[in-house]
Design an enzyme around this catalytic site. Structure first.
Site, PDB file in Angstrom:
ATOM      1  N   ASP A  24      -3.487 -13.247   2.362  1.00 37.63           N
ATOM      2  CA  ASP A  24      -2.486 -12.725   3.303  1.00 37.63           C
ATOM      3  C   ASP A  24      -1.448 -13.816   3.569  1.00 37.63           C
ATOM      4  OD1 ASP A  24      -1.196 -11.155   5.482  1.00 37.63           O
ATOM      5  OD2 ASP A  24      -2.994  -9.929   5.267  1.00 37.63           O
ATOM      6  N   TYR A  44      11.275   2.179   1.090  1.00 37.85           N
ATOM      7  CA  TYR A  44       9.813   2.258   0.927  1.00 37.85           C
ATOM      8  C   TYR A  44       9.446   3.284  -0.157  1.00 37.85           C
ATOM      9  CZ  TYR A  44       4.915   2.722   2.496  1.00 37.85           C
ATOM     10  OH  TYR A  44       3.546   2.744   2.572  1.00 37.85           O
ATOM     11  N   ASN A  78      -2.501  -4.575  -2.372  1.00 40.67           N
ATOM     12  CA  ASN A  78      -2.457  -3.728  -1.178  1.00 40.67           C
ATOM     13  C   ASN A  78      -1.338  -4.113  -0.222  1.00 40.67           C
ATOM     14  OD1 ASN A  78      -3.752  -2.154   1.258  1.00 40.67           O
ATOM     15  ND2 ASN A  78      -3.581  -4.296   1.907  1.00 40.67           N
ATOM     16  N   ALA A  79      -0.934  -5.381  -0.213  1.00 43.09           N
ATOM     17  CA  ALA A  79       0.055  -5.824   0.783  1.00 43.09           C
ATOM     18  C   ALA A  79       1.290  -4.934   0.705  1.00 43.09           C
ATOM     19  CB  ALA A  79       0.441  -7.280   0.533  1.00 43.09           C
ATOM     20  N   LEU A 114      19.496   5.486   4.994  1.00 39.21           N
ATOM     21  CA  LEU A 114      20.254   4.680   4.033  1.00 39.21           C
ATOM     22  C   LEU A 114      21.611   4.254   4.593  1.00 39.21           C
ATOM     23  CD1 LEU A 114      20.384   3.439   1.180  1.00 39.21           C
ATOM     24  CD2 LEU A 114      21.396   5.583   0.393  1.00 39.21           C
ATOM     25  N   ASN A 157      22.430   3.497   7.434  1.00 38.29           N
ATOM     26  CA  ASN A 157      22.303   2.425   8.434  1.00 38.29           C
ATOM     27  C   ASN A 157      21.493   1.236   7.924  1.00 38.29           C
ATOM     28  OD1 ASN A 157      23.533   4.171  10.277  1.00 38.29           O
ATOM     29  ND2 ASN A 157      21.560   5.101  10.815  1.00 38.29           N
ATOM     30  N   LYS A 208       7.413   2.519  -3.605  1.00 31.58           N
ATOM     31  CA  LYS A 208       6.107   3.112  -3.908  1.00 31.58           C
ATOM     32  C   LYS A 208       6.173   4.011  -5.141  1.00 31.58           C
ATOM     33  CE  LYS A 208       3.787   1.120  -0.615  1.00 31.58           C
ATOM     34  NZ  LYS A 208       2.768   0.116  -0.935  1.00 31.58           N
ATOM     35  N   THR A 259      -3.844   3.374  10.949  1.00 31.00           N
ATOM     36  CA  THR A 259      -3.748   1.907  10.955  1.00 31.00           C
ATOM     37  C   THR A 259      -2.643   1.494  11.938  1.00 31.00           C
ATOM     38  OG1 THR A 259      -2.048   1.859   9.262  1.00 31.00           O
ATOM     39  CG2 THR A 259      -4.321   1.670   8.499  1.00 31.00           C
TER      40      THR A 259
HETATM   41  P1  NAD Z   1      -0.706  -3.234   7.611  1.00 32.08           P
HETATM   42  O1  NAD Z   1       0.693  -3.548   8.038  1.00 32.08           O
HETATM   43  O2  NAD Z   1      -1.716  -2.953   8.661  1.00 32.08           O
HETATM   44  O3  NAD Z   1      -1.265  -4.412   6.700  1.00 32.08           O
HETATM   45  C1  NAD Z   1      -0.509  -4.950   5.647  1.00 32.08           C
HETATM   46  C2  NAD Z   1      -1.001  -6.358   5.365  1.00 32.08           C
HETATM   47  O4  NAD Z   1      -0.173  -6.887   4.311  1.00 32.08           O
HETATM   48  C3  NAD Z   1      -0.842  -7.290   6.578  1.00 32.08           C
HETATM   49  O5  NAD Z   1      -2.023  -8.036   6.769  1.00 32.08           O
HETATM   50  C4  NAD Z   1       0.323  -8.172   6.172  1.00 32.08           C
HETATM   51  O6  NAD Z   1       0.301  -9.473   6.749  1.00 32.08           O
HETATM   52  C5  NAD Z   1       0.166  -8.210   4.653  1.00 32.08           C
HETATM   53  N1  NAD Z   1       1.428  -8.600   3.992  1.00 32.08           N
HETATM   54  C6  NAD Z   1       2.668  -8.119   4.249  1.00 32.08           C
HETATM   55  N2  NAD Z   1       3.561  -8.777   3.482  1.00 32.08           N
HETATM   56  C7  NAD Z   1       2.895  -9.691   2.756  1.00 32.08           C
HETATM   57  C8  NAD Z   1       3.269 -10.676   1.822  1.00 32.08           C
HETATM   58  N3  NAD Z   1       4.551 -10.859   1.499  1.00 32.08           N
HETATM   59  N4  NAD Z   1       2.317 -11.443   1.258  1.00 32.08           N
HETATM   60  C9  NAD Z   1       1.016 -11.262   1.572  1.00 32.08           C
HETATM   61  N5  NAD Z   1       0.596 -10.351   2.478  1.00 32.08           N
HETATM   62  C10 NAD Z   1       1.520  -9.581   3.055  1.00 32.08           C
HETATM   63  O7  NAD Z   1      -0.555  -2.028   6.581  1.00 32.08           O
HETATM   64  P2  NAD Z   1      -1.637  -0.922   6.120  1.00 32.08           P
HETATM   65  O8  NAD Z   1      -1.358   0.310   6.872  1.00 32.08           O
HETATM   66  O9  NAD Z   1      -2.983  -1.501   6.100  1.00 32.08           O
HETATM   67  O10 NAD Z   1      -1.111  -0.660   4.613  1.00 32.08           O
HETATM   68  C11 NAD Z   1      -1.682  -1.268   3.472  1.00 32.08           C
HETATM   69  C12 NAD Z   1      -1.004  -0.692   2.244  1.00 32.08           C
HETATM   70  O11 NAD Z   1      -1.168   0.732   2.221  1.00 32.08           O
HETATM   71  C13 NAD Z   1       0.483  -0.945   2.168  1.00 32.08           C
HETATM   72  O12 NAD Z   1       0.870  -1.169   0.832  1.00 32.08           O
HETATM   73  C14 NAD Z   1       1.064   0.346   2.670  1.00 32.08           C
HETATM   74  O13 NAD Z   1       2.387   0.534   2.203  1.00 32.08           O
HETATM   75  C15 NAD Z   1       0.100   1.347   2.101  1.00 32.08           C
HETATM   76  N6  NAD Z   1       0.093   2.637   2.787  1.00 32.08           N
HETATM   77  C16 NAD Z   1      -0.335   2.747   4.081  1.00 32.08           C
HETATM   78  C17 NAD Z   1      -0.348   4.009   4.677  1.00 32.08           C
HETATM   79  C18 NAD Z   1      -0.830   4.220   6.071  1.00 32.08           C
HETATM   80  O14 NAD Z   1      -0.867   5.369   6.519  1.00 32.08           O
HETATM   81  N7  NAD Z   1      -1.237   3.201   6.807  1.00 32.08           N
HETATM   82  C19 NAD Z   1       0.115   5.110   3.977  1.00 32.08           C
HETATM   83  C20 NAD Z   1       0.554   4.957   2.670  1.00 32.08           C
HETATM   84  C21 NAD Z   1       0.518   3.707   2.086  1.00 32.08           C
END
Ligand code: NAD
Length: 435
Positions: A228, A340, A275-276, A284, A286, A344, A376
């Site tokens: 992280d 976003y 996952n990050a 767009l 704005n 994705k 989350t």
């Molecule tokens: P979250 O914000 O709770 O956690 C994301 C984590 O990624 C954090 O710990 C953050 O510090 C880390 N991170 C961000 N930028 C980083 C970087 N540059 N280097 C290293 N770490 C980094 O998000 P989440 O809800 O747990 O989402 C996780 C993944 O799932 C993401 O890719 C998100 O786009 C995707 N996602 C989430 C949902 C949802 O409903 N929560 C839906 C679709 C997709």
């Protein structure tokens, strides 16, 4: 963040009131263990030797009339007439499938050289998605296409996943199991600890979905590296300690992130989970360029850069698994999320293009999970009414949990999942958004 509506509809007055008002009736999903057996049905003349694989799932034959799981082998459906057998097989039993039960339809890929077979097999997709939307009570329906209908064992890890509580929030999906590949489909020594002796690196794993992924992979025996950003180093270190793993404080947008990851994992990576991710929502008109580029950089460019660097350095071991994180926003689009959604959708393009080459060149599979609404911190920040709509607009009428994405990742990361490659699997309760 608790889903109060789900708790309310679980009470007798709540059920009464919400029924009278015609409101959604989510069933609390079973994520523990199933009680109940398995019903194995066929449609069309099949050559598939499925019984030994099903016997190994641990679900015995159903003798209660309320099966926890139903498998319909429709690999022998080669023309429209045979579709009548699909109806004949499932029509009498569908009502009796247990709450939170599973229906899995097995088919084959539509054949470009036979439009009758292609029509019949494609029909199974519309059938599966429609049944998923109507079946209710926390029950799921998925379609598995077997490229090599002689090799039921190549689909074992997939069937085990889709027939278990681990797939609670996966419904309406079509998964293709390719020909058995050089990336491993052999059963692990221990199905409970399939990742024993393997190293998994999860980005963004200090919290949220990534933390759940790290936890699940560690629970299946993996040695995990919790990566992280430096600002979250303490959280990452604590998470790693709990899992008996290690933490790596690194911003994945760093130019040399791939090299630094490789240096931190000298024995190579067996499971790499991208996952990050971040959101910086704005319409767009704005959206300043920095909001655009920061999302594209974290969610897509860094995934491309680190994957390329790690594969080129041979830092992903043969038999390895790469799982990237897309989103339904990348499949269906979402107002205020052009950055976003683009990032994705880019993940989907990356996965589909790289998968065959990574397999041929490195013996590594590349797949994506596409979460829908997951409970989350990211979704807790969404305004109330949009959040409530996001939660309910799916066949299960509720949000998923991080563990649902984690379990899906674990299936794709499984050593026996080598025939699952280039797939984008939605973990969205069959969201109404996108196909
Ligand atoms: P979250 O914000 O709770 O956690 C994301 C984590 O990624 C954090 O710990 C953050 O510090 C880390 N991170 C961000 N930028 C980083 C970087 N540059 N280097 C290293 N770490 C980094 O998000 P989440 O809800 O747990 O989402 C996780 C993944 O799932 C993401 O890719 C998100 O786009 C995707 N996602 C989430 C949902 C949802 O409903 N929560 C839906 C679709 C997709």
């Amino acid at each position: 963040m608790a889903d109060r509506y789900l708790s309310f509809t679980g009470t007798a007055p709540g059920r009464f009131l919400t029924r009278r008002l015609g409101l959604p009736q989510p069933a609390a999903l079973e994520r523990g263990a199933f009680s109940g057996g398995l019903l194995h049905l066929t449609a069309g003349k099949t050559d598939l030797d499925l019984a030994p694989v099903l016997a190994r799932t641990g679900l015995g034959p159903d003798d209660t009339g309320r099966p926890a799981a139903v498998v319909l082998d429709a690999t022998g459906v080669r023309d429209v007439d045979a579709l009548a057998e699909v109806h004949a097989a499932l029509h009498p039993v569908v009502r009796s499938v247990a709450t939170s039960g599973r229906v899995v339809v097995l088919g084959t890929p539509p054949d470009p050289a036979d439009h009758h077979q292609a029509a019949a097999q494609q029909a199974l997709e519309g059938f599966t998605r429609s049944l998923g939307k109507e079946i209710g009570r926390g029950r799921t329906v998925n379609l598995v296409r077997l490229a090599d209908a002689a090799r039921a064992d190549a689909a074992e890890s997939t069937l085990r996943f889709l027939l278990s509580p681990a797939s609670a929030y996966v419904s309406g999906q079509v998964v293709e199991v390719g020909p058995a590949s050089g990336s491993g489909t052999a059963a692990p020594d221990d199905w409970e600890l399939p990742l024993a002796g393997r190293t998994a690196l999860v980005t963004g794993a200090a919290r949220g979905i990534g933390a759940a992924v790290a936890h699940t992979l560690a629970g299946q025996g993996a040695q995990v590296v919790v990566l992280d950003v430096p600002q979250a180093e303490d959280e990452a270190r604590r998470a790693a300690e709990r899992l008996g793993g290690t933490a790596l404080a690194l911003d994945i947008t760093a130019e040399d992130a791939g090299e630094r990851i490789a240096a931190a994992v000298p024995g190579g990576i067996d499971v790499l989970v991208h996952n990050a991710g971040v959101t910086r929502d704005r319409r767009l008109a704005n959206m300043p360029a920095d909001r655009w580029s920061s999302v594209l950089d974290v969610n897509l460019a860094s995934v491309l850069r680190t994957t390329d660097a790690l594969l080129a350095a041979g830092a992903v071991n043969r038999g390895g698994r790469i799982v990237a994180t897309a989103s339904i926003a990348g499949l269906a689009g979402n107002a205020g999320q052009t950055n976003y959604g683009a990032s994705k959708a880019g993940i989907v393009g990356l996965v589909r293009s790289l998968a065959p080459r990574a397999l041929a060149g490195h013996g590594v599979t590349v797949n994506a999970v596409a979460p829908g609404f997951i409970e989350t911190r990211m979704t807790a920040a969404v305004p109330l009414f949009i959040r409530e709509a996001g939660r309910r607009m799916n066949s299960l009428a509720q949000g998923g949990l991080p563990v649902d994405v984690a379990q899906t990742t674990a299936w794709l990361a499984h050593p026996a999942s080598g025939a699952v490659n280039g797939q984008v699997v939605r973990v969205c309760g069959q969201s109404l958004l996108g196909a």
